[in-house]
Design an enzyme around this catalytic site. Sequence first.
Site, mmCIF file in Angstrom:
data_model
loop_
_atom_site.group_PDB
_atom_site.id
_atom_site.type_symbol
_atom_site.label_atom_id
_atom_site.label_comp_id
_atom_site.label_asym_id
_atom_site.label_seq_id
_atom_site.Cartn_x
_atom_site.Cartn_y
_atom_site.Cartn_z
ATOM 1 N N CYS A 174 0.862 -1.186 0.000
ATOM 2 C CA CYS A 174 0.000 0.000 0.000
ATOM 3 C C CYS A 174 0.890 1.224 0.000
ATOM 4 O O CYS A 174 2.071 1.137 0.327
ATOM 5 C CB CYS A 174 -0.904 0.014 1.236
ATOM 6 S SG CYS A 174 -2.270 1.190 1.070
ATOM 7 N N CYS B 72 -0.184 4.236 1.646
ATOM 8 C CA CYS B 72 -0.578 5.242 2.656
ATOM 9 C C CYS B 72 0.494 5.503 3.707
ATOM 10 O O CYS B 72 0.612 6.609 4.202
ATOM 11 C CB CYS B 72 -1.909 4.889 3.298
ATOM 12 S SG CYS B 72 -1.883 3.387 4.282
ATOM 13 N N LYS C 218 -12.357 -4.804 1.680
ATOM 14 C CA LYS C 218 -11.877 -3.911 2.731
ATOM 15 C C LYS C 218 -12.804 -2.702 2.819
ATOM 16 O O LYS C 218 -12.972 -1.969 1.847
ATOM 17 C CB LYS C 218 -10.453 -3.462 2.423
ATOM 18 C CG LYS C 218 -9.890 -2.504 3.459
ATOM 19 C CD LYS C 218 -8.429 -2.180 3.198
ATOM 20 C CE LYS C 218 -7.901 -1.203 4.223
ATOM 21 N NZ LYS C 218 -6.491 -0.868 3.972
ATOM 22 N N ARG D 94 -3.756 3.862 12.273
ATOM 23 C CA ARG D 94 -3.297 5.077 11.586
ATOM 24 C C ARG D 94 -2.411 5.899 12.493
ATOM 25 O O ARG D 94 -1.518 6.592 12.030
ATOM 26 C CB ARG D 94 -4.489 5.867 11.062
ATOM 27 C CG ARG D 94 -5.130 5.119 9.902
ATOM 28 C CD ARG D 94 -6.275 5.877 9.273
ATOM 29 N NE ARG D 94 -6.979 5.000 8.345
ATOM 30 C CZ ARG D 94 -8.141 5.285 7.791
ATOM 31 N NH1 ARG D 94 -8.732 6.436 8.076
ATOM 32 N NH2 ARG D 94 -8.714 4.429 6.968
ATOM 33 N N ARG E 142 -11.106 7.775 2.835
ATOM 34 C CA ARG E 142 -10.812 6.703 1.893
ATOM 35 C C ARG E 142 -12.048 6.133 1.207
ATOM 36 O O ARG E 142 -11.988 5.073 0.605
ATOM 37 C CB ARG E 142 -10.080 5.571 2.617
ATOM 38 C CG ARG E 142 -8.817 5.986 3.367
ATOM 39 C CD ARG E 142 -7.814 4.830 3.404
ATOM 40 N NE ARG E 142 -6.803 4.922 4.431
ATOM 41 C CZ ARG E 142 -5.760 5.757 4.410
ATOM 42 N NH1 ARG E 142 -5.616 6.604 3.412
ATOM 43 N NH2 ARG E 142 -4.873 5.752 5.386
ATOM 44 N N LYS F 210 -12.000 -7.448 5.801
ATOM 45 C CA LYS F 210 -11.458 -6.552 6.827
ATOM 46 C C LYS F 210 -12.359 -5.342 6.984
ATOM 47 O O LYS F 210 -12.759 -4.778 5.973
ATOM 48 C CB LYS F 210 -10.066 -6.108 6.376
ATOM 49 C CG LYS F 210 -9.430 -5.054 7.225
ATOM 50 C CD LYS F 210 -8.138 -4.623 6.599
ATOM 51 C CE LYS F 210 -7.568 -3.510 7.459
ATOM 52 N NZ LYS F 210 -6.484 -2.837 6.820
ATOM 53 N N TYR G 17 -3.437 -8.852 16.211
ATOM 54 C CA TYR G 17 -2.408 -8.379 17.142
ATOM 55 C C TYR G 17 -2.389 -9.245 18.396
ATOM 56 O O TYR G 17 -1.461 -9.159 19.190
ATOM 57 C CB TYR G 17 -2.666 -6.906 17.493
ATOM 58 C CG TYR G 17 -2.721 -6.050 16.241
ATOM 59 C CD1 TYR G 17 -1.555 -5.664 15.596
ATOM 60 C CD2 TYR G 17 -3.938 -5.690 15.665
ATOM 61 C CE1 TYR G 17 -1.597 -4.931 14.422
ATOM 62 C CE2 TYR G 17 -3.995 -4.956 14.493
ATOM 63 C CZ TYR G 17 -2.825 -4.580 13.878
ATOM 64 O OH TYR G 17 -2.864 -3.867 12.708
HETATM 65 C C1 PBG Z 1 -3.379 0.264 4.643
HETATM 66 C C2 PBG Z 1 -3.799 -0.557 5.788
HETATM 67 C C3 PBG Z 1 -4.566 -0.143 6.879
HETATM 68 C C4 PBG Z 1 -4.679 -1.249 7.723
HETATM 69 C C5 PBG Z 1 -3.986 -2.288 7.143
HETATM 70 N N1 PBG Z 1 -3.464 -1.845 5.932
HETATM 71 C C6 PBG Z 1 -5.088 1.187 7.243
HETATM 72 C C7 PBG Z 1 -6.076 1.889 6.440
HETATM 73 O O1 PBG Z 1 -6.649 1.401 5.477
HETATM 74 O O2 PBG Z 1 -6.267 3.047 6.803
HETATM 75 C C8 PBG Z 1 -5.432 -1.257 9.021
HETATM 76 C C9 PBG Z 1 -5.089 -2.347 9.952
HETATM 77 C C10 PBG Z 1 -5.619 -2.160 11.325
HETATM 78 O O3 PBG Z 1 -6.410 -1.245 11.624
HETATM 79 O O4 PBG Z 1 -5.233 -2.969 12.171
HETATM 80 N N2 PBG Z 1 -2.019 0.130 4.401
#
Ligand code: PBG
Length: 323
Positions: free
Chosen positions: A117, A119, A192, A202, A214, A245, A310
């Site tokens: 990704c 971000c 997602k 974040r 997003r 997710k 986690y």
């Molecule tokens: C984007 C990504 C996110 C998460 C995993 N990959 C964040 C988002 O989409 O803002 C979130 C994972 C979590 O909240 O545990 N790289």
Amino acid sequence: MIIRPRRLRQNRTLREMVRETNLSVKDLIYPLFVRHGRNLKEPISSMPGQYRFSVDTIVQEVIEAWDLGVPAVILFGLPDCKDAVGSKSYANDGIVQQAVSSIKAKLQEIVVMTDICLCEYTDHGHCGIIKEGKVDNDATLEILARQAVSHAKAGADFVAPSDMMDGRVAAIRNALDLAGFQDTGILSYAVKYASGFYGPFREAADSTPKFGDRSSYQMDPANALEALKEAILDMEEGADMIMVKPALAFLDIIRRVREECLLPLAAYNVSGEYAMVKSAQEKGWVDGDRIMMEILISIKRAGADLILTYFAKDAARLLNRNR
Ligand code: PBG
């Protein structure tokens, strides 16, 4: 006569014999954050018990998880600097690339997955390249493919695109094959949702978008048919496994995708789900271990084969103790 379902609940042995869903340590994938520096294990305040590791300390953490029986990790990188196109995401000496090769040098067998990704790597915090104020799908695919190839080069077993751009699984599959990485797998974050449950992540990854949100690429939480569409598309584009997710507010989606899709299905027990358990536990309002196991079993019962969580180490300890 009374029908007596309680007969099967009389003692632990019986209960275990008729248990319909089993959670195994082999179902768990442990997400980890890696940053530059040495000998660092920086606590993430929004996720008690989780840390930003440097490359040296992450290797130790991965070995610990492996020794508890956890078969896989997924890595998130925190670069030393960000720019408009996230160029650190595909640098051969990027932070995830370094972590992957260091882990693989110490421990061949563990399955190393990497999040794909932008971000975490862009100064604007969006998951793609911005053109005229919008996230540009096709320009982003190129960068994602480069990132995936660089992770594969470093030794990643699986790449896991989480950006939600259209066509990225096919673009990444083509790029991997062209570069000679036919055996590198793709775990697609196929379904997602645009979710508030990513809040603590974040903060951990410093990846909050600087403008807007997003919703132009992640899914509307109200949609279920669209989840099936996304899952089927990613299957057709060549994903080896797919993911739903978040997990907890989307158990119905996990079930529906499980019924429609032939691939191994993962679910991401995300940061907000983790943080809610930890904070209620800290207040003494719940038995944290107990609801952790209840949550994980609910995700399996809904139909997930694998769970990114986690809680991986905590759950592994409990599962090993109860064996
Ligand atoms: C984007 C990504 C996110 C998460 C995993 N990959 C964040 C988002 O989409 O803002 C979130 C994972 C979590 O909240 O545990 N790289």
